[in-house]
Design a protein around this motif. Structure first.
Motif, mmCIF file in Angstrom:
data_model
loop_
_atom_site.group_PDB
_atom_site.id
_atom_site.type_symbol
_atom_site.label_atom_id
_atom_site.label_comp_id
_atom_site.label_asym_id
_atom_site.label_seq_id
_atom_site.Cartn_x
_atom_site.Cartn_y
_atom_site.Cartn_z
ATOM 1 N N PRO A 135 31.150 24.116 15.258
ATOM 2 C CA PRO A 135 29.962 24.891 15.629
ATOM 3 C C PRO A 135 28.857 24.868 14.582
ATOM 4 O O PRO A 135 27.681 25.012 14.927
ATOM 5 C CB PRO A 135 30.511 26.309 15.830
ATOM 6 C CG PRO A 135 31.784 26.365 15.051
ATOM 7 C CD PRO A 135 32.346 24.985 15.126
ATOM 8 N N VAL A 178 25.083 24.121 15.737
ATOM 9 C CA VAL A 178 23.980 25.075 15.637
ATOM 10 C C VAL A 178 22.884 24.537 14.727
ATOM 11 O O VAL A 178 21.692 24.794 14.947
ATOM 12 C CB VAL A 178 24.491 26.459 15.166
ATOM 13 C CG1 VAL A 178 24.769 26.474 13.675
ATOM 14 C CG2 VAL A 178 23.515 27.563 15.561
ATOM 15 N N THR A 229 24.154 25.336 24.852
ATOM 16 C CA THR A 229 24.795 25.975 23.709
ATOM 17 C C THR A 229 25.157 27.427 24.002
ATOM 18 O O THR A 229 26.191 27.913 23.537
ATOM 19 C CB THR A 229 23.892 25.884 22.465
ATOM 20 O OG1 THR A 229 22.564 26.291 22.805
ATOM 21 C CG2 THR A 229 23.856 24.460 21.929
ATOM 22 N N HIS A 256 28.459 27.582 25.655
ATOM 23 C CA HIS A 256 29.589 27.371 24.753
ATOM 24 C C HIS A 256 29.833 28.564 23.836
ATOM 25 O O HIS A 256 30.970 28.847 23.469
ATOM 26 C CB HIS A 256 29.342 26.126 23.889
ATOM 27 C CG HIS A 256 29.417 24.851 24.658
ATOM 28 N ND1 HIS A 256 28.857 23.677 24.219
ATOM 29 C CD2 HIS A 256 29.986 24.550 25.857
ATOM 30 C CE1 HIS A 256 29.067 22.710 25.097
ATOM 31 N NE2 HIS A 256 29.744 23.218 26.105
ATOM 32 N N TRP A 257 28.773 29.270 23.447
ATOM 33 C CA TRP A 257 28.874 30.268 22.382
ATOM 34 C C TRP A 257 28.766 31.713 22.849
ATOM 35 O O TRP A 257 28.797 32.629 22.030
ATOM 36 C CB TRP A 257 27.771 30.017 21.342
ATOM 37 C CG TRP A 257 27.786 28.650 20.752
ATOM 38 C CD1 TRP A 257 28.853 27.789 20.681
ATOM 39 C CD2 TRP A 257 26.695 27.960 20.153
ATOM 40 N NE1 TRP A 257 28.494 26.620 20.079
ATOM 41 C CE2 TRP A 257 27.178 26.682 19.739
ATOM 42 C CE3 TRP A 257 25.366 28.290 19.908
ATOM 43 C CZ2 TRP A 257 26.360 25.747 19.108
ATOM 44 C CZ3 TRP A 257 24.553 27.364 19.279
ATOM 45 C CH2 TRP A 257 25.047 26.105 18.881
ATOM 46 N N ALA A 292 30.957 34.335 21.295
ATOM 47 C CA ALA A 292 31.027 34.418 19.831
ATOM 48 C C ALA A 292 29.754 35.069 19.291
ATOM 49 O O ALA A 292 28.727 34.396 19.163
ATOM 50 C CB ALA A 292 31.210 33.026 19.233
ATOM 51 N N LEU A 295 27.818 33.327 16.416
ATOM 52 C CA LEU A 295 27.137 32.114 16.836
ATOM 53 C C LEU A 295 25.899 32.437 17.652
ATOM 54 O O LEU A 295 24.879 31.741 17.572
ATOM 55 C CB LEU A 295 28.087 31.225 17.645
ATOM 56 C CG LEU A 295 29.043 30.350 16.836
ATOM 57 C CD1 LEU A 295 29.999 29.617 17.748
ATOM 58 C CD2 LEU A 295 28.274 29.366 15.966
ATOM 59 N N TRP A 310 22.211 31.267 17.198
ATOM 60 C CA TRP A 310 21.519 30.698 18.363
ATOM 61 C C TRP A 310 20.116 31.291 18.462
ATOM 62 O O TRP A 310 19.138 30.580 18.726
ATOM 63 C CB TRP A 310 22.362 31.012 19.596
ATOM 64 C CG TRP A 310 21.871 30.541 20.920
ATOM 65 C CD1 TRP A 310 21.983 29.278 21.431
ATOM 66 C CD2 TRP A 310 21.256 31.349 21.937
ATOM 67 N NE1 TRP A 310 21.471 29.251 22.707
ATOM 68 C CE2 TRP A 310 21.026 30.494 23.039
ATOM 69 C CE3 TRP A 310 20.907 32.681 22.028
ATOM 70 C CZ2 TRP A 310 20.434 30.953 24.216
ATOM 71 C CZ3 TRP A 310 20.313 33.154 23.186
ATOM 72 C CH2 TRP A 310 20.080 32.288 24.265
#
Length: 210
Positions: free
Chosen positions: A113, A117, A141, A144-145, A148, A151, A155
């Motif tokens: 990650p 990122v 993204t 996917h994140w 989290a 993250l 982002w």
């Protein structure tokens, strides 16, 4: 020529990262009482583009040469290899080449990650990409994140720190979106810190005025 020699011969990825990293708008602007916003932005853009063009293939080779870190590893050697993503992509994407965008997309879809990122943050600077392409990277993204929180903070940072002329519109949308919470320090810092601590090109500043 000196940088090309270093890129080819330096085996320490963190040292190479330091050699290839340019100061950002904030670091340069903070040196003067009166800040030449356009001069800082234009000067950095020129240096990035010229270095990226001169070292284009060499930088692609660096990403390949130091791309063997353990995706789950936290060893200093793994961390050092990932640090190269920012300066290499920053210079490569300033050229706008198809190979540079492809390299950034490879990093964006990396299983690590941190690499992903950092690639997103660099793609957010690329003015030549249409908004639809940027939106697709952002959506990919997020998918996917989304589970989290840390993250997602990064982002937000990637988007609000972009040098594109539509950054102010993206910041407004994020501020009014479901993720932003003005009582959550991570979200506040994620959205506002990258935007507020960099000098913007005048096009973005004019666009942000009422």
């Amino acid at each position: 020529d000196a940088l090309r020699h270093a890129v080819a011969s330096v085996d320490d990825p963190m040292f190479l990262t330091q050699l290839l990293t340019l100061p950002d708008e904030f670091a340069l602007g903070d040196r003067d009482a009166i800040i030449d916003v356009d001069g800082v932005a234009t000067g950095l853009a020129t240096v990035r583009s010229q270095l990226g063009t001169a070292l284009h293939d060499d930088l692609l080779a660096v990403l390949d040469r130091f791309g063997d870190d353990d995706p789950l590893g936290t060893d200093p050697a793994d961390i050092a290899r990932r640090a190269l993503v920012d300066p290499c992509l920053g210079l490569l994407l300033a050229t706008g080449s198809a190979a540079a965008v492809a390299a950034a997309e490879t990093q964006l879809r990396h299983t690590n990650p941190t690499r992903a990122v950092r690639a997103l943050a660099q793609l957010m600077h690329l003015e030549s990409l249409p908004s639809a392409a940027i939106d697709a990277y952002v959506a990919e993204t997020y998918e996917h994140w989304q589970g989290a929180p840390k993250l997602l903070d990064r982002w937000l940072r990637a988007q609000s720190g972009g040098r594109r002329s539509d950054t102010i519109d993206r910041v407004r949308a994020l501020r009014d979106g479901p993720l932003y919470d003005r009582h959550d320090r991570g979200r506040i810092m994620g959205l506002w810190f990258p935007f507020a601590t960099r000098n913007r090109p005048s096009e973005i500043i004019r666009h942000s005025r009422p």
